[in-house]
Design an enzyme around this catalytic site. Structure first.
Site, PDB file in Angstrom:
ATOM      1  N   SER A   8      -6.800   6.264  -1.300  1.00  0.00           N
ATOM      2  CA  SER A   8      -7.132   5.164  -1.748  1.00  0.00           C
ATOM      3  C   SER A   8      -8.589   4.814  -1.749  1.00  0.00           C
ATOM      4  O   SER A   8      -9.221   5.087  -0.727  1.00  0.00           O
ATOM      5  CB  SER A   8      -6.433   3.936  -1.102  1.00  0.00           C
ATOM      6  OG  SER A   8      -5.149   4.328  -0.839  1.00  0.00           O
TER       7      SER A   8
ATOM      8  N   ASP B 270       0.580  -1.235  -0.071  1.00  0.00           N
ATOM      9  CA  ASP B 270      -0.001  -0.053   0.164  1.00  0.00           C
ATOM     10  C   ASP B 270       0.844   1.353  -0.094  1.00  0.00           C
ATOM     11  O   ASP B 270       0.304   2.442  -0.378  1.00  0.00           O
ATOM     12  CB  ASP B 270      -0.793   0.039   1.175  1.00  0.00           C
ATOM     13  CG  ASP B 270      -2.117   1.205   1.074  1.00  0.00           C
ATOM     14  OD1 ASP B 270      -2.362   1.226  -0.011  1.00  0.00           O
ATOM     15  OD2 ASP B 270      -2.445   1.257   2.328  1.00  0.00           O
TER      16      ASP B 270
ATOM     17  N   GLN C   7      -4.488  -0.619  -7.607  1.00  0.00           N
ATOM     18  CA  GLN C   7      -5.062   0.109  -6.557  1.00  0.00           C
ATOM     19  C   GLN C   7      -5.632   1.474  -7.405  1.00  0.00           C
ATOM     20  O   GLN C   7      -5.082   1.960  -8.061  1.00  0.00           O
ATOM     21  CB  GLN C   7      -4.012   0.727  -5.575  1.00  0.00           C
ATOM     22  CG  GLN C   7      -4.989   1.472  -4.488  1.00  0.00           C
ATOM     23  CD  GLN C   7      -3.845   2.063  -3.367  1.00  0.00           C
ATOM     24  OE1 GLN C   7      -3.391   3.196  -3.264  1.00  0.00           O
ATOM     25  NE2 GLN C   7      -3.398   1.112  -2.370  1.00  0.00           N
TER      26      GLN C   7
END
Length: 270
Positions: A209, A185, A259
């Site tokens: 995100s 991440d 993502q």
């Protein structure tokens, strides 16, 4: 003393399919998204046997408070002969902060092919230039400096980061997958930002995100260096996408990560 990430992500059972945990505090007012992803994966693992996670898909719903516990509620959606599916809701103060669907498979031989390890400097020649993971023993070494998001210079839509756990994770694959989920991440949002002339401190710039997906292709040891080779193929309608192939240092493809993020520039209020 820095505790291994496997210990920092550990959960306690609160019911047959409910698990309680605290996200590692790495600073900031919100729970780091990778922590919620890693703990949701570990919660799902507590409800399956003899299967390995091969994919997970998450949506970030609300920001979480790192000072409060998170309850991971697992729904056993399917138990088939080869595959099992789990739905995990990460709940804090009565509302979901993350929703995950994860699929697990009994290991089986099959067809094999993979991408080739791209050119990249050896991680031993680079320094730990991103300290965001240091509190949990994650090392991050960017191939190019300055890191994306720290300069207004427009950069090509491609970035590489070496990452690993500097502390033991134990013999179970689930802990190595959770650590990779956590670490993966860190570099995605900066990669989405780098084709644009903004930095994290640009007035009116907002980024967050929206979702996170991982496909685990092969077993791996995340205490060794892994190259996260990323590109960002598109930004539009206040959304940007990052996609990454994760290679072990010997060239083995271990995972694919995608993502999507909200990325917007609002005019400052006058």
């Amino acid at each position: 003393m820095t505790l291994p990430l496997a210990e920092r992500l550990a959960l306690e059972r609160s019911g047959p399919n409910v698990f309680r945990g605290f996200a590692p505090d790495i600073g900031g007012a919100r729970i780091f998204g990778g922590a919620a992803v890693g703990q949701a994966l570990l919660a799902a693992y507590e409800t399956v046997e003899a299967r390995v996670c091969h994919s997970l898909h998450c949506y970030f719903i609300h920001p979480g408070n790192p000072a409060e516990p998170v309850f991971y509620e697992v729904t056993r959606s399917r138990d088939g002969g080869a595959f099992a599916t789990r739905h995990v809701s990460a709940v804090q103060d009565g509302r979901p902060i993350l929703e995950m669907l994860a699929s697990f498979q009994r290991p089986a031989p099959g067809f094999e092919h993979q991408a080739t390890l791209p050119d990249a400097p050896d991680p031993a020649t680079l320094g730990d230039d991103d300290q965001r993971g240091a509190a949990v023993g994650i090392q991050l070494r960017n191939v190019r400096l300055p890191r994306p998001g720290w300069t207004e210079e427009v950069q090509p839509p491609h970035h590489q980061t070496w990452l690993r756990s500097a502390l033991p994770l134990g013999p179970e694959l689930r802990h190595h997958q959770a650590a990779l989920a956590y670490a993966s991440d860190f570099p995605q949002l900066p990669t989405i930002v780098q084709p644009h002339p903004v930095t994290w401190s640009t007035p009116g710039f907002q980024v967050a995100s929206l979702d996170h997906a991982i496909w685990f292709h092969r077993p791996f040891d995340f205490t060794g260096w892994h190259l996260c080779d990323m590109d960002t193929p598109s930004s539009s309608d206040e959304r940007g996408l990052s996609r990454a192939t994760v290679f072990a240092q010997d060239g083995t493809v271990v995972a694919t990560v995608l993502q999507e993020a909200m990325i917007r520039l609002r005019a400052p209020r006058g």
